[in-house]
Design a protein around this motif. Structure first.
Motif, PDB file in Angstrom:
ATOM      1  N   VAL A 105     -38.941  83.585 -23.449  1.00 53.46           N
ATOM      2  CA  VAL A 105     -38.746  82.360 -22.664  1.00 53.46           C
ATOM      3  C   VAL A 105     -40.055  82.088 -21.926  1.00 53.46           C
ATOM      4  O   VAL A 105     -40.324  82.662 -20.874  1.00 53.46           O
ATOM      5  CB  VAL A 105     -37.586  82.507 -21.667  1.00 53.46           C
ATOM      6  CG1 VAL A 105     -37.371  81.187 -20.924  1.00 53.46           C
ATOM      7  CG2 VAL A 105     -36.314  82.913 -22.397  1.00 53.46           C
ATOM      8  N   THR A 106     -40.869  81.208 -22.480  1.00 52.65           N
ATOM      9  CA  THR A 106     -42.151  80.892 -21.852  1.00 52.65           C
ATOM     10  C   THR A 106     -41.957  79.896 -20.713  1.00 52.65           C
ATOM     11  O   THR A 106     -40.888  79.295 -20.559  1.00 52.65           O
ATOM     12  CB  THR A 106     -43.120  80.288 -22.878  1.00 52.65           C
ATOM     13  OG1 THR A 106     -42.581  79.034 -23.331  1.00 52.65           O
ATOM     14  CG2 THR A 106     -43.313  81.217 -24.058  1.00 52.65           C
ATOM     15  N   LYS A 150     -41.154  76.485 -22.215  1.00 54.24           N
ATOM     16  CA  LYS A 150     -39.794  76.359 -22.732  1.00 54.24           C
ATOM     17  C   LYS A 150     -38.788  76.198 -21.595  1.00 54.24           C
ATOM     18  O   LYS A 150     -37.849  75.399 -21.683  1.00 54.24           O
ATOM     19  CB  LYS A 150     -39.431  77.580 -23.583  1.00 54.24           C
ATOM     20  CG  LYS A 150     -40.121  77.627 -24.939  1.00 54.24           C
ATOM     21  CD  LYS A 150     -39.692  78.843 -25.725  1.00 54.24           C
ATOM     22  CE  LYS A 150     -40.383  78.887 -27.089  1.00 54.24           C
ATOM     23  NZ  LYS A 150     -39.975  80.087 -27.873  1.00 54.24           N
ATOM     24  N   TRP A 151     -38.965  76.977 -20.538  1.00 54.89           N
ATOM     25  CA  TRP A 151     -38.036  76.857 -19.404  1.00 54.89           C
ATOM     26  C   TRP A 151     -38.111  75.458 -18.801  1.00 54.89           C
ATOM     27  O   TRP A 151     -37.087  74.808 -18.589  1.00 54.89           O
ATOM     28  CB  TRP A 151     -38.347  77.911 -18.337  1.00 54.89           C
ATOM     29  CG  TRP A 151     -37.341  77.856 -17.216  1.00 54.89           C
ATOM     30  CD1 TRP A 151     -37.287  76.940 -16.205  1.00 54.89           C
ATOM     31  CD2 TRP A 151     -36.232  78.729 -17.033  1.00 54.89           C
ATOM     32  NE1 TRP A 151     -36.214  77.195 -15.391  1.00 54.89           N
ATOM     33  CE2 TRP A 151     -35.550  78.277 -15.879  1.00 54.89           C
ATOM     34  CE3 TRP A 151     -35.761  79.846 -17.707  1.00 54.89           C
ATOM     35  CZ2 TRP A 151     -34.400  78.919 -15.396  1.00 54.89           C
ATOM     36  CZ3 TRP A 151     -34.621  80.483 -17.225  1.00 54.89           C
ATOM     37  CH2 TRP A 151     -33.961  80.023 -16.088  1.00 54.89           C
ATOM     38  N   SER A 195     -30.061  82.143 -25.067  1.00 53.93           N
ATOM     39  CA  SER A 195     -29.637  80.944 -24.354  1.00 53.93           C
ATOM     40  C   SER A 195     -28.624  81.231 -23.242  1.00 53.93           C
ATOM     41  O   SER A 195     -28.661  80.601 -22.185  1.00 53.93           O
ATOM     42  CB  SER A 195     -29.040  79.923 -25.328  1.00 53.93           C
ATOM     43  OG  SER A 195     -27.911  80.458 -25.992  1.00 53.93           O
ATOM     44  N   LEU A 212     -31.354  74.058 -26.027  1.00 54.76           N
ATOM     45  CA  LEU A 212     -32.104  75.317 -26.056  1.00 54.76           C
ATOM     46  C   LEU A 212     -32.447  75.726 -27.488  1.00 54.76           C
ATOM     47  O   LEU A 212     -33.525  76.288 -27.731  1.00 54.76           O
ATOM     48  CB  LEU A 212     -31.307  76.417 -25.356  1.00 54.76           C
ATOM     49  CG  LEU A 212     -31.254  76.322 -23.835  1.00 54.76           C
ATOM     50  CD1 LEU A 212     -30.326  77.380 -23.254  1.00 54.76           C
ATOM     51  CD2 LEU A 212     -32.639  76.455 -23.222  1.00 54.76           C
ATOM     52  N   PHE A 226     -35.549  74.071 -28.551  1.00 54.98           N
ATOM     53  CA  PHE A 226     -36.760  74.672 -27.988  1.00 54.98           C
ATOM     54  C   PHE A 226     -36.954  76.123 -28.428  1.00 54.98           C
ATOM     55  O   PHE A 226     -37.738  76.865 -27.849  1.00 54.98           O
ATOM     56  CB  PHE A 226     -36.730  74.589 -26.466  1.00 54.98           C
ATOM     57  CG  PHE A 226     -36.801  73.190 -25.937  1.00 54.98           C
ATOM     58  CD1 PHE A 226     -37.830  72.345 -26.304  1.00 54.98           C
ATOM     59  CD2 PHE A 226     -35.815  72.692 -25.093  1.00 54.98           C
ATOM     60  CE1 PHE A 226     -37.905  71.049 -25.824  1.00 54.98           C
ATOM     61  CE2 PHE A 226     -35.882  71.400 -24.610  1.00 54.98           C
ATOM     62  CZ  PHE A 226     -36.920  70.572 -24.985  1.00 54.98           C
ATOM     63  N   LEU A 228     -34.666  78.681 -28.482  1.00 52.82           N
ATOM     64  CA  LEU A 228     -33.923  79.698 -27.743  1.00 52.82           C
ATOM     65  C   LEU A 228     -32.472  79.671 -28.212  1.00 52.82           C
ATOM     66  O   LEU A 228     -31.621  79.037 -27.595  1.00 52.82           O
ATOM     67  CB  LEU A 228     -34.001  79.434 -26.224  1.00 52.82           C
ATOM     68  CG  LEU A 228     -35.401  79.476 -25.615  1.00 52.82           C
ATOM     69  CD1 LEU A 228     -35.344  79.110 -24.146  1.00 52.82           C
ATOM     70  CD2 LEU A 228     -36.013  80.860 -25.786  1.00 52.82           C
TER      71      LEU A 228
END
Length: 433
Positions: free
Chosen positions: A194-195, A198-199, A368, A427, A430, A432
């Motif tokens: 989770v970069t 991305k968050w 996720s 998610l 992206f 996730l």
């Protein structure tokens, strides 16, 4: 809390494994202390580390002190250390006060624009620093106007509620914004990275939606229109050292947001910011004590608790025989997110995340689910006791518990619905799953 204690007792009575039984006791005591806040938040973490090594270490080598300490040595702690250091630097050199003052000045007498800027300003500050500090700075800048406004006026209530709104949702937008975010990132790591980007790609639009709906509720509910007169206050001028701090902050944020391009992990960038601020003299030795070590240790405790209940099999034992596969995904996500919001409304949101994220990951192993639960913790805002910013604005006078309920309850329900219906799909987009 009665439900938590009962479920732990039932699980403890129904297991034969001494590792699981002792783990249930340790987890139950620490969760009770976290959720009830009977002691400072770092105390349960220290108890967790010591009790795990003392009670489980003789049973298996994995629970020796060295192994337990390795559980909480998570890179996400460096990310929060960098955020806390930037917060102290901003406060030391007046950047936070300057932002708050500029927000009030830019309104140019428009009540609605002032509300919009207050929400945006507190949100921005809360994305990178403590929402308590962000709310405090904004209230201080608004105080000349608040002192000239009677307690029973709609404008006063709307402005104070705007501060609470921005402070409560700002932390959701970035990984460093609140403790549950860090626990979620750590729990999601085995499944996907989770970069920072991305968050924010997931949480920032959600934050903007909640703020927009909250703004409309305030404008309509309190009939905010027209203009105001603000007593003149001298603007704070920033010195060269403050500009250097601003440069470090901008560089750090830019590197966080461009992580896919250069590949430097966000925790490593945060560590570089800490070195830069202390190494250049922008922060001094005494500033080290101003860092929020209590929250940092609390996050480490939440990570450790998750590793304990996962490795010992506590969650698997407690949920044995429950067939969750028959539930639709929307119902599964909605239940966990709503439970996170409800518990966070009356208890510590980080403690709630420490309780629910290990359960969510055990039920639905994915990157996720911990993210969705952490976001759900940010929706628990309808009561005076729900968050420190709520208590702060209520303490200023003019804001009643019913005001916070009328604003917070619709936003909590809306947020849980939006996340349950769209969260897993967004998610997955992206990366996730």
């Amino acid at each position: 809390m009665a439900g938590v204690a009962t479920s732990l007792l039932v699980a403890w009575l129904g297991v034969d494994s001494p590792v699981v039984a002792r783990s249930i006791v340790i987890a139950g005591v620490c969760l009770t202390l976290w959720l009830t806040e009977l002691v400072p938040p770092f105390v349960p973490t220290l108890l967790l580390l010591g009790a795990t090594a003392a009670l489980l270490g003789p049973l298996a080598p994995a629970y020796k002190l060295s192994g337990v300490l390795a559980w909480c040595a998570d890179p996400v702690l460096l990310l929060f250390l960098g955020g806390f250091t930037l917060e102290v630097a901003a406060s030391r050199h007046g950047l936070d006060k300057a932002v708050a003052q500029h927000v009030v000045r830019l309104a140019r007498g428009s009540r609605r624009l002032l509300m919009m800027l207050v929400i945006a300003g507190v949100t921005f500050l809360s994305m990178w620093m403590s929402n308590i500090a962000a709310a405090s700075m904004m209230i201080a800048s608004l105080r000349p106007l608040l002192q000239a406004t009677p307690h029973d006026t709609a404008l006063r209530r709307a402005l104070l509620l705007s501060v609470a709104l921005g402070a409560n949702f700002g932390g959701m937008a970035t990984p460093v914004g609140s403790g549950p975010n860090g626990l979620a990132i750590s729990a999601a790591t085995p499944y996907a990275q989770v970069t920072f980007v991305k968050w924010m790609a997931f949480a920032l639009p959600l934050t903007a939606l909640m703020l927009l709906v909250g703004f409309v509720l305030l404008v309509v509910g309190y009939k905010v229109r027209g203009r105001f007169e603000l007593p003149p206050t001298p603007m704070r001028k920033l010195d060269s050292r403050a500009h250097w701090v601003l440069g470090v902050f901008l560089a750090c944020a830019a590197l966080w947001l461009s992580e896919p391009l250069h590949g430097l992990p966000a925790p490593l960038v945060a560590l570089g910011a800490v070195v830069a601020l202390f190494g250049t003299g922008l922060l001094q030795r005494e500033d080290l004590g101003k860092l929020d070590w209590s929250t940092l240790i609390l996050i480490a405790g939440g990570i450790t608790l998750g590793r304990l209940v996962e490795q010992s099999g506590v969650v698997a034992t407690a949920l044995h025989g429950v067939d969750w596969s028959a539930w639709p995904q929307v119902a599964q996500v909605g239940l966990l997110v709503s439970l996170a919001a409800l518990l966070s409304a009356v208890m510590s949101n980080t403690g709630t995340a420490a309780l629910l994220i290990p359960i969510a990951v055990q039920l639905f192993p994915s990157a996720s689910m911990p993210v969705l639960v952490a976001v759900g913790c940010s929706f628990g805002i309808p009561f005076v006791i729900s968050t420190p910013p709520n208590a702060m604005v209520a303490g200023e006078g003019g804001v009643e518990s019913s005001d916070l309920l009328r604003l917070g309850l619709p936003l909590m329900v809306l947020g849980c619905l939006v996340v349950a219906l769209t969260g897993p799909l967004v998610l997955r987009i992206f990366g996730l799953p």
